[in-house]
Motif scaffolding. Structure first.
Motif, PDB file in Angstrom:
ATOM      1  N   LEU A  10       0.866  -1.179   0.000  1.00 29.08           N
ATOM      2  CA  LEU A  10       0.000   0.000   0.000  1.00 29.08           C
ATOM      3  C   LEU A  10       0.899   1.224   0.000  1.00 29.08           C
ATOM      4  N   LEU A  11       0.779   2.058  -1.041  1.00 30.31           N
ATOM      5  CA  LEU A  11       1.535   3.308  -1.124  1.00 30.31           C
ATOM      6  C   LEU A  11       0.592   4.457  -0.780  1.00 30.31           C
ATOM      7  N   ILE A  12       0.881   5.156   0.304  1.00 30.65           N
ATOM      8  CA  ILE A  12       0.074   6.305   0.734  1.00 30.65           C
ATOM      9  C   ILE A  12       0.872   7.559   0.386  1.00 30.65           C
ATOM     10  N   ILE A  13       0.359   8.316  -0.569  1.00 32.84           N
ATOM     11  CA  ILE A  13       1.133   9.415  -1.138  1.00 32.84           C
ATOM     12  C   ILE A  13       0.731  10.776  -0.567  1.00 32.84           C
ATOM     13  N   ASP A  14       1.696  11.471   0.000  1.00 35.22           N
ATOM     14  CA  ASP A  14       1.614  12.889   0.392  1.00 35.22           C
ATOM     15  C   ASP A  14       0.471  13.237   1.334  1.00 35.22           C
ATOM     16  N   MET A  15       0.112  12.320   2.221  1.00 29.60           N
ATOM     17  CA  MET A  15      -0.957  12.631   3.172  1.00 29.60           C
ATOM     18  C   MET A  15      -0.371  13.382   4.367  1.00 29.60           C
ATOM     19  N   GLN A  16       0.010  14.607   4.051  1.00 29.30           N
ATOM     20  CA  GLN A  16       0.662  15.489   5.007  1.00 29.30           C
ATOM     21  C   GLN A  16      -0.300  16.594   5.418  1.00 29.30           C
ATOM     22  N   GLN A  17       0.017  17.245   6.518  1.00 27.84           N
ATOM     23  CA  GLN A  17      -0.884  18.271   7.046  1.00 27.84           C
ATOM     24  C   GLN A  17      -1.089  19.439   6.088  1.00 27.84           C
ATOM     25  N   GLY A  18      -0.106  19.696   5.239  1.00 26.60           N
ATOM     26  CA  GLY A  18      -0.236  20.786   4.269  1.00 26.60           C
ATOM     27  C   GLY A  18      -1.398  20.627   3.307  1.00 26.60           C
ATOM     28  N   MET A  19      -1.864  19.387   3.121  1.00 28.59           N
ATOM     29  CA  MET A  19      -2.993  19.149   2.211  1.00 28.59           C
ATOM     30  C   MET A  19      -4.287  19.773   2.729  1.00 28.59           C
ATOM     31  N   ASN A  20      -4.317  20.129   3.998  1.00 28.76           N
ATOM     32  CA  ASN A  20      -5.523  20.736   4.578  1.00 28.76           C
ATOM     33  C   ASN A  20      -5.519  22.260   4.491  1.00 28.76           C
ATOM     34  N   GLN A  21      -4.529  22.850   3.838  1.00 28.54           N
ATOM     35  CA  GLN A  21      -4.442  24.309   3.725  1.00 28.54           C
ATOM     36  C   GLN A  21      -5.556  24.836   2.820  1.00 28.54           C
ATOM     37  N   PRO A  22      -6.339  25.800   3.294  1.00 30.21           N
ATOM     38  CA  PRO A  22      -7.417  26.366   2.465  1.00 30.21           C
ATOM     39  C   PRO A  22      -6.917  26.953   1.142  1.00 30.21           C
ATOM     40  N   LYS A  23      -5.667  27.398   1.094  1.00 32.84           N
ATOM     41  CA  LYS A  23      -5.165  28.020  -0.139  1.00 32.84           C
ATOM     42  C   LYS A  23      -5.127  27.044  -1.316  1.00 32.84           C
ATOM     43  N   LEU A  24      -5.229  25.740  -1.051  1.00 33.85           N
ATOM     44  CA  LEU A  24      -5.240  24.766  -2.142  1.00 33.85           C
ATOM     45  C   LEU A  24      -6.581  24.725  -2.863  1.00 33.85           C
ATOM     46  N   GLY A  25      -7.615  25.263  -2.237  1.00 31.77           N
ATOM     47  CA  GLY A  25      -8.914  25.369  -2.906  1.00 31.77           C
ATOM     48  C   GLY A  25      -9.866  24.243  -2.572  1.00 31.77           C
ATOM     49  N   ARG A  26     -10.929  24.173  -3.373  1.00 33.73           N
ATOM     50  CA  ARG A  26     -11.997  23.190  -3.172  1.00 33.73           C
ATOM     51  C   ARG A  26     -11.552  21.824  -3.698  1.00 33.73           C
ATOM     52  N   ARG A  27     -11.892  20.784  -2.952  1.00 31.70           N
ATOM     53  CA  ARG A  27     -11.485  19.428  -3.322  1.00 31.70           C
ATOM     54  C   ARG A  27     -12.686  18.527  -3.528  1.00 31.70           C
ATOM     55  N   ASN A  28     -12.418  17.352  -4.071  1.00 33.98           N
ATOM     56  CA  ASN A  28     -13.456  16.324  -4.199  1.00 33.98           C
ATOM     57  C   ASN A  28     -13.217  15.235  -3.150  1.00 33.98           C
ATOM     58  N   ASN A  29     -14.035  14.197  -3.172  1.00 38.79           N
ATOM     59  CA  ASN A  29     -13.894  13.026  -2.292  1.00 38.79           C
ATOM     60  C   ASN A  29     -13.646  13.384  -0.824  1.00 38.79           C
ATOM     61  N   PRO A  30     -14.618  14.031  -0.174  1.00 37.40           N
ATOM     62  CA  PRO A  30     -14.413  14.423   1.219  1.00 37.40           C
ATOM     63  C   PRO A  30     -14.187  13.243   2.174  1.00 37.40           C
ATOM     64  N   ASP A  31     -14.556  12.032   1.771  1.00 32.70           N
ATOM     65  CA  ASP A  31     -14.355  10.859   2.625  1.00 32.70           C
ATOM     66  C   ASP A  31     -13.098  10.072   2.265  1.00 32.70           C
ATOM     67  N   ALA A  32     -12.222  10.645   1.435  1.00 34.71           N
ATOM     68  CA  ALA A  32     -11.027   9.907   0.996  1.00 34.71           C
ATOM     69  C   ALA A  32     -10.164   9.459   2.169  1.00 34.71           C
ATOM     70  N   GLU A  33      -9.995  10.316   3.168  1.00 36.40           N
ATOM     71  CA  GLU A  33      -9.160   9.956   4.309  1.00 36.40           C
ATOM     72  C   GLU A  33      -9.738   8.760   5.070  1.00 36.40           C
ATOM     73  N   VAL A  34     -11.063   8.693   5.165  1.00 33.16           N
ATOM     74  CA  VAL A  34     -11.716   7.555   5.832  1.00 33.16           C
ATOM     75  C   VAL A  34     -11.405   6.274   5.072  1.00 33.16           C
ATOM     76  N   GLN A  35     -11.467   6.332   3.742  1.00 33.57           N
ATOM     77  CA  GLN A  35     -11.157   5.148   2.927  1.00 33.57           C
ATOM     78  C   GLN A  35      -9.679   4.767   3.076  1.00 33.57           C
ATOM     79  N   MET A  36      -8.800   5.765   3.113  1.00 32.58           N
ATOM     80  CA  MET A  36      -7.372   5.484   3.303  1.00 32.58           C
ATOM     81  C   MET A  36      -7.133   4.803   4.646  1.00 32.58           C
ATOM     82  N   GLN A  37      -7.808   5.276   5.693  1.00 32.47           N
ATOM     83  CA  GLN A  37      -7.652   4.678   7.020  1.00 32.47           C
ATOM     84  C   GLN A  37      -8.158   3.239   7.030  1.00 32.47           C
TER      85      GLN A  37
END
Length: 186
Positions: A10-37
């Protein structure tokens, strides 16, 4: 969905805290982290290898600039002491990281890829993995991306960017399945 080998990584790519920065904009798949867990827990329970990939940016304005909280892994997806961590400076986790050698040394041929950003690091890593002869599977609901403006100024919704990226991968580089399908194959 092919049966997963007992050493499918299982390769988990770039799941770092910086991904939660609002400056990155609107995202899709709001439950992606739940699926990753869910996937991470299943991998750990089955004693399959997990590789955590962390982006270390060379750009001072990046959310992944060294020495700031954005570089750190998200708490729910922290690596355990025995899990492999790969640091990269470009989107592709195979470039100048030793990842290919690490996988070959363990006779790992199957890769299951999750994380961010679908059309950037996920796609780059999945393409290279496929080109290098690995059997790559990308988990569609355990990845996400952000709205993106193209070169002509048109804004594309994250859902469309995500769908096109996965379609590109499915042509030649990787299988694309859901977390439910992967978990059914364990």
């Amino acid at each position: 969905m092919p049966t997963l080998a007992s050493n499918a990584a299982l390769l988990i790519i770039d799941m770092q805290q910086g991904m939660n920065q609002p400056k990155l904009g609107r995202r899709n798949n709001p439950d992606a982290e739940v699926q990753m867990q869910r996937l991470l827990n299943a991998w750990r329970q089955s004693n399959r290898p997990v590789v955590h990939i962390r982006h270390i940016s060379r750009a001072p304005d990046s959310v992944f600039w060294p020495g700031q909280p954005g570089c750190e892994f998200q708490p729910a997806l922290q690596p355990l002491a025995h899990e492999h961590v790969v640091e990269k400076n470009v989107p592709d986790a195979f470039t100048a990281t030793g990842l290919e050698r690490w996988l070959h040394a363990r006779s790992i041929r199957q890769l299951v890829v999750v994380g961010v950003i679908t059309n950037n690091s996920v796609e780059a890593t999945a393409r290279s993995g496929g080109n290098l002869g690995f059997a790559v599977t990308v988990v569609s609901d355990a990845c996400y991306t952000f709205d993106q403006t193209d070169l002509s100024g048109r804004l594309w919704p994250a859902e469309d960017v995500h769908a096109m990226s996965l379609s590109n991968l499915a042509m030649d580089y990787a299988g694309v399945v859901t977390a439910h399908e992967i978990l059914g194959g364990l």
